[in-house]
Design a protein around this motif. Sequence first.
Motif, PDB file in Angstrom:
ATOM      1  N   THR A  38       0.823  -1.194   0.000  1.00 34.45           N
ATOM      2  CA  THR A  38       0.000   0.000   0.000  1.00 34.45           C
ATOM      3  C   THR A  38       0.862   1.251   0.000  1.00 34.45           C
ATOM      4  OG1 THR A  38      -1.940   1.033   0.991  1.00 34.45           O
ATOM      5  CG2 THR A  38      -0.284   0.159   2.507  1.00 34.45           C
ATOM      6  N   ARG A  39       0.195   2.377  -0.093  1.00 35.64           N
ATOM      7  CA  ARG A  39       0.966   3.598  -0.302  1.00 35.64           C
ATOM      8  C   ARG A  39       0.331   4.780   0.391  1.00 35.64           C
ATOM      9  NH1 ARG A  39      -3.210   5.605  -1.948  1.00 35.64           N
ATOM     10  NH2 ARG A  39      -4.188   5.330  -3.963  1.00 35.64           N
ATOM     11  N   PHE A  40       1.176   5.796   0.621  1.00 36.62           N
ATOM     12  CA  PHE A  40       0.686   7.105   1.023  1.00 36.62           C
ATOM     13  C   PHE A  40       0.897   7.961  -0.213  1.00 36.62           C
ATOM     14  CE2 PHE A  40       1.491  11.138   3.600  1.00 36.62           C
ATOM     15  CZ  PHE A  40       0.146  11.357   3.809  1.00 36.62           C
ATOM     16  N   ALA A  41      -0.150   8.646  -0.653  1.00 37.02           N
ATOM     17  CA  ALA A  41      -0.067   9.302  -1.965  1.00 37.02           C
ATOM     18  C   ALA A  41      -0.505  10.758  -1.917  1.00 37.02           C
ATOM     19  CB  ALA A  41      -0.923   8.520  -2.969  1.00 37.02           C
ATOM     20  N   PRO A  42       0.224  11.578  -1.176  1.00 36.18           N
ATOM     21  CA  PRO A  42      -0.197  12.978  -1.052  1.00 36.18           C
ATOM     22  C   PRO A  42       0.233  13.837  -2.233  1.00 36.18           C
ATOM     23  CG  PRO A  42       1.820  12.639   0.169  1.00 36.18           C
ATOM     24  CD  PRO A  42       1.459  11.306  -0.432  1.00 36.18           C
ATOM     25  N   SER A  43      -0.432  14.972  -2.386  1.00 36.70           N
ATOM     26  CA  SER A  43       0.073  16.012  -3.281  1.00 36.70           C
ATOM     27  C   SER A  43       1.201  16.720  -2.530  1.00 36.70           C
ATOM     28  CB  SER A  43      -1.022  17.016  -3.602  1.00 36.70           C
ATOM     29  OG  SER A  43      -2.079  16.373  -4.254  1.00 36.70           O
ATOM     30  N   PRO A  44       2.169  17.244  -3.268  1.00 40.50           N
ATOM     31  CA  PRO A  44       3.326  17.848  -2.570  1.00 40.50           C
ATOM     32  C   PRO A  44       3.025  19.237  -2.025  1.00 40.50           C
ATOM     33  CG  PRO A  44       3.634  17.943  -4.931  1.00 40.50           C
ATOM     34  CD  PRO A  44       2.325  17.240  -4.712  1.00 40.50           C
ATOM     35  N   ILE A  74       4.193  10.474  -4.850  1.00 37.70           N
ATOM     36  CA  ILE A  74       3.835  11.893  -4.828  1.00 37.70           C
ATOM     37  C   ILE A  74       2.935  12.202  -6.026  1.00 37.70           C
ATOM     38  CG2 ILE A  74       4.748  14.239  -5.014  1.00 37.70           C
ATOM     39  CD1 ILE A  74       5.236  12.986  -2.268  1.00 37.70           C
ATOM     40  N   GLU A  75       1.757  12.704  -5.723  1.00 43.38           N
ATOM     41  CA  GLU A  75       0.755  12.960  -6.765  1.00 43.38           C
ATOM     42  C   GLU A  75       0.783  14.441  -7.122  1.00 43.38           C
ATOM     43  OE1 GLU A  75      -2.895  10.770  -5.857  1.00 43.38           O
ATOM     44  OE2 GLU A  75      -1.667   9.033  -6.393  1.00 43.38           O
ATOM     45  N   ASP A  76       1.673  14.740  -8.044  1.00 49.54           N
ATOM     46  CA  ASP A  76       1.893  16.153  -8.383  1.00 49.54           C
ATOM     47  C   ASP A  76       1.314  16.494  -9.747  1.00 49.54           C
ATOM     48  OD1 ASP A  76       3.696  14.547  -9.710  1.00 49.54           O
ATOM     49  OD2 ASP A  76       5.337  15.991  -9.634  1.00 49.54           O
ATOM     50  N   THR A 234      -5.377  12.876 -15.046  1.00 50.25           N
ATOM     51  CA  THR A 234      -6.193  13.255 -13.895  1.00 50.25           C
ATOM     52  C   THR A 234      -5.887  12.270 -12.774  1.00 50.25           C
ATOM     53  OG1 THR A 234      -7.906  11.822 -14.739  1.00 50.25           O
ATOM     54  CG2 THR A 234      -8.098  14.176 -15.248  1.00 50.25           C
ATOM     55  N   TYR A 235      -6.313  12.623 -11.570  1.00 49.65           N
ATOM     56  CA  TYR A 235      -6.123  11.713 -10.432  1.00 49.65           C
ATOM     57  C   TYR A 235      -6.699  10.341 -10.753  1.00 49.65           C
ATOM     58  CZ  TYR A 235      -7.010   9.175  -6.166  1.00 49.65           C
ATOM     59  OH  TYR A 235      -7.074   8.167  -5.238  1.00 49.65           O
ATOM     60  N   HIS A 236      -7.947  10.335 -11.282  1.00 44.12           N
ATOM     61  CA  HIS A 236      -8.631   9.056 -11.523  1.00 44.12           C
ATOM     62  C   HIS A 236      -7.767   8.106 -12.345  1.00 44.12           C
ATOM     63  CE1 HIS A 236     -12.163  10.870  -9.933  1.00 44.12           C
ATOM     64  NE2 HIS A 236     -12.371  11.669 -10.965  1.00 44.12           N
ATOM     65  N   VAL A 251      -5.736  -0.037  -1.677  1.00 39.91           N
ATOM     66  CA  VAL A 251      -5.756   1.421  -1.754  1.00 39.91           C
ATOM     67  C   VAL A 251      -6.443   1.910  -0.482  1.00 39.91           C
ATOM     68  CG1 VAL A 251      -6.805   3.394  -2.929  1.00 39.91           C
ATOM     69  CG2 VAL A 251      -5.684   1.583  -4.250  1.00 39.91           C
ATOM     70  N   ILE A 252      -5.631   2.491   0.388  1.00 35.35           N
ATOM     71  CA  ILE A 252      -6.154   2.978   1.669  1.00 35.35           C
ATOM     72  C   ILE A 252      -6.132   4.496   1.572  1.00 35.35           C
ATOM     73  CG2 ILE A 252      -5.803   2.977   4.171  1.00 35.35           C
ATOM     74  CD1 ILE A 252      -4.081   0.390   3.764  1.00 35.35           C
ATOM     75  N   ARG A 253      -7.288   5.106   1.607  1.00 36.03           N
ATOM     76  CA  ARG A 253      -7.322   6.564   1.397  1.00 36.03           C
ATOM     77  C   ARG A 253      -8.550   7.147   2.087  1.00 36.03           C
ATOM     78  NH1 ARG A 253      -9.018   6.111  -5.098  1.00 36.03           N
ATOM     79  NH2 ARG A 253     -11.036   5.160  -4.655  1.00 36.03           N
ATOM     80  N   GLY A 254      -8.629   8.468   2.079  1.00 40.30           N
ATOM     81  CA  GLY A 254      -9.736   9.165   2.725  1.00 40.30           C
ATOM     82  C   GLY A 254     -11.063   8.848   2.039  1.00 40.30           C
ATOM     83  N   ASP A 255     -12.151   8.878   2.809  1.00 42.77           N
ATOM     84  CA  ASP A 255     -13.417   8.435   2.214  1.00 42.77           C
ATOM     85  C   ASP A 255     -14.075   9.482   1.322  1.00 42.77           C
ATOM     86  OD1 ASP A 255     -14.589  10.131   4.024  1.00 42.77           O
ATOM     87  OD2 ASP A 255     -15.776   8.580   5.040  1.00 42.77           O
ATOM     88  N   GLU A 256     -13.400  10.629   1.131  1.00 44.66           N
ATOM     89  CA  GLU A 256     -13.915  11.573   0.136  1.00 44.66           C
ATOM     90  C   GLU A 256     -13.813  10.967  -1.267  1.00 44.66           C
ATOM     91  OE1 GLU A 256     -11.192  11.943   1.931  1.00 44.66           O
ATOM     92  OE2 GLU A 256      -9.571  12.919   0.828  1.00 44.66           O
ATOM     93  N   TRP A 257     -13.058   9.873  -1.396  1.00 48.37           N
ATOM     94  CA  TRP A 257     -12.886   9.235  -2.710  1.00 48.37           C
ATOM     95  C   TRP A 257     -13.909   8.138  -2.988  1.00 48.37           C
ATOM     96  CZ3 TRP A 257     -10.282  11.914  -5.955  1.00 48.37           C
ATOM     97  CH2 TRP A 257      -9.237  12.719  -5.512  1.00 48.37           C
ATOM     98  N   ILE A 258     -14.749   7.831  -2.014  1.00 46.19           N
ATOM     99  CA  ILE A 258     -15.714   6.735  -2.227  1.00 46.19           C
ATOM    100  C   ILE A 258     -16.596   7.001  -3.446  1.00 46.19           C
ATOM    101  CG2 ILE A 258     -17.874   5.760  -1.321  1.00 46.19           C
ATOM    102  CD1 ILE A 258     -16.639   5.025   1.073  1.00 46.19           C
TER     103      ILE A 258
HETATM  104  N1  GLU Z   1      -3.458  12.533  -3.991  1.00 47.31           N
HETATM  105  C1  GLU Z   1      -4.680  12.070  -3.390  1.00 47.31           C
HETATM  106  C2  GLU Z   1      -4.983  12.934  -2.185  1.00 47.31           C
HETATM  107  O1  GLU Z   1      -4.091  13.598  -1.707  1.00 47.31           O
HETATM  108  C3  GLU Z   1      -4.464  10.652  -2.976  1.00 47.31           C
HETATM  109  C4  GLU Z   1      -5.625   9.834  -2.682  1.00 47.31           C
HETATM  110  C5  GLU Z   1      -5.144   8.385  -2.691  1.00 47.31           C
HETATM  111  O2  GLU Z   1      -4.538   7.988  -1.701  1.00 47.31           O
HETATM  112  O3  GLU Z   1      -5.365   7.705  -3.674  1.00 47.31           O
HETATM  113  O4  GLU Z   1      -6.090  12.982  -1.725  1.00 47.31           O
END
Ligand code: GLU
Length: 552
Positions: A38-44, A74-76, A234-236, A251-258
Motif C-alpha cells: 500500500t501507499r501514502f499518496a499525497p500532493s506535494p 507523490i501525486e503532483d 487526472t487523479y482518476h 488502496v487505503i485513502r480518505g473516504d472523500e474518494w468513495i
Molecule cells: N493525492 C490524493 C490525495 O491527496 C491521494 C488519494 C489516494 O490515496 O489515492 O487525496
Amino acid sequence: MDSNKQMAELLFGNITKTPEDYEQAYPKRNLEEGAVVTRFAPSPTGFLHFGGLFAAFIEKTAAKTTNGVFYLRIEDTDKKREVENGVSLIVKGLNDFGIEIDEGMLSETEEKGAYGPYMQSKRTEIYQSYVKSLVEKGLAYPCFMTEDELASIRERQESEKVLPGIYGEFAKYRDISFEEAEKRIKNGDEYVVRLKSPGKAENRIKFKDVIKGEIEMPENILDVVLLKKDGTPTYHFAHVVDDHLMRTTHVIRGDEWISSVPIHLQLFYLCGLRPPKYAHISPIMKEENGGKRKLSKRKDPEAAVSYYSEVGYPKGAIWEYLMTLANSNYEDWRLANPNEDIDNFKFAFKKMSKAGALFDIVKLSDVSKNYICKLSAEEVYDLVTDWAQENNEKLYKLLVDDEEYAKAIFAIERGNAKPRKDIATWSDVENYVSYFYSELWDGQRDFADNLSNEDMIEILELYREVYDENDAAEDWFPRVRDMAVSLGYAKAPKEYKKNPDDFKGHVGDVAGVIRVAATGRRNTPDLYEILQVLGKDEVIKRLDEAIDSLRS
Ligand code: GLU
C-alpha cells in the motif's frame, strides 16, 4: 488501419511502449500470501494534516504487520497545489513520527525502489501508453470542448437539476471522426482525452470496502477526463495506472474518494486490469458543542502535525494514540499487555470506525503520560534534550550542562511498579524540573497556612540539625517522624484525628514544611529522592533561605 488505431497514432504518435511492456517492467511482487502493498499518496503541498498522518500510520501498519510494502508516491499532477520543498516537508513529517517508507520518494529528486518513478510528473509516458491503448479500442477520444462550452453545459445541468458532467447528449465529441480530429489538431485546437464510458444510468455496481463493508452505487456514465490539455493525467486515471503497476494490493485513502470508486472500477475493467482492494478511512472527528465535526485545518491547531512536534509529544505516544483511534480494541489490549511492543498488536481493518474516530486531546495527553512514565530516565533525557534543542533553548542548556544531574531528576520515582505520570509533553518538563534549577525557580515558597511561621521555623531549624544526607530511603521518614513527635506533632494523621487538641499537627504537616522549604511546592514526587538529587549543600542552603523568608 482501422480508424481507432489511426486516432491513437494521431494523438500518441510518439508513444511506442505498450501496456504489455510496462507489465513486464513491473512484474508481480514476490511476497508472501496476504502481504499488503500500500501507499501514502499525497500532493506535494508540504502540509501534513493529522488525518494524513493517521492514513499513513494505517497504511504503514497494514504493510508492516503482513510483511508487505509501504511506499510514498507523490501525486503532483495538479501544479497549482504544489509548494517549494513540498516533498521534503512531507518526508520529514513522516520521519518525525517514525513512519518509515520501504519505497518511494525521499526528497524532491531522490527515490528508492524498483516500481518507480514514484512521482507522477515523471510518469507521463506511462499514462499516455495506457490511454493510447484505450483509444485503440475505441474506449477513449479527444474532446475539443472549450471552457465556455463546458461552463454553459454546467449551467444548463444545474438549472435542469440533472447529473453534472459530460455524458450522453453533452458528450459532443464522443463520436468524433478521425478526419475531424486530425483537422482540429492541425489547426492547433486544444483538447483533453476523455473516457468513452460504456456505463448505463440504470445499472448499479457493488463493491466490498475493507473498512466500510459492502457498498452499492450507480455505475459510472461520465466520460471523465483521462488526460488534461497538457497531456498529464487526472487523479482518476493516474491512480489506476500507478496502483496497478506498483502492484498495490490495498488502496487505503480518505473516504472523500468513495464517490469516485465507480469511475475507478470501470477504468480498471476497461484497461483489463484487476482492481485493488479499497479501504476508505472516515475523517477524524472532533466534539464541539455537543455535536461532532471534522478536525479542521482552519479551526484546530492540532490538525497540523507540526503541532505535536512543537508541543513535544514523543512519537511513541503518538503511535499509541493513533492505534487507539485506529482499532477500537487496542486500549483493552494495551491494558492487558502493558509492556508489549505495539508491533505485536494485531491490527485489523474490520475494527476501524465507520463513522470516524473521535479526536480527543485530553485522551492523547493521558496516553502520552502513560507512555512517558514507562520510559527510562536515559530515554526521557534523550528525548527531552532533542526536543529542547529546537524548542526551548534555556532548558536545553541546563540539560546538557549537567547531564548526570538531569538524569537523576528524571530518575525520581521512575522504574517502580507505579511510576508517576507528571509529564504528558516535553513542554511540561520545564515546569516539572524548575525547582531543581536556580535559573528556573523564582524561590517562591507556597507554605500552607495551618502552622504559624514560628512553628515552621522551629521545624526547619531542627530538621537542619537532624538531616543526614547519608540516610537510606527507609531511614529518612522515621527520622522526620521522631523529630515531629519531639516537637509535639502526632506520628500519624490517624492519631492526630482522634485527639486533635493534644497535638500541633501531625507528621505530614512537618514533612510538608520541609517539602515547601526545599522545593517551593506542596505537591512533588518523593521528597527523599528529591533531597538526594539536590545534595547536602543545596538542601541546607534552601532550609536557611526558607527560615530567613519565614522570619522576615
Ligand atoms: N493525492 C490524493 C490525495 O491527496 C491521494 C488519494 C489516494 O490515496 O489515492 O487525496
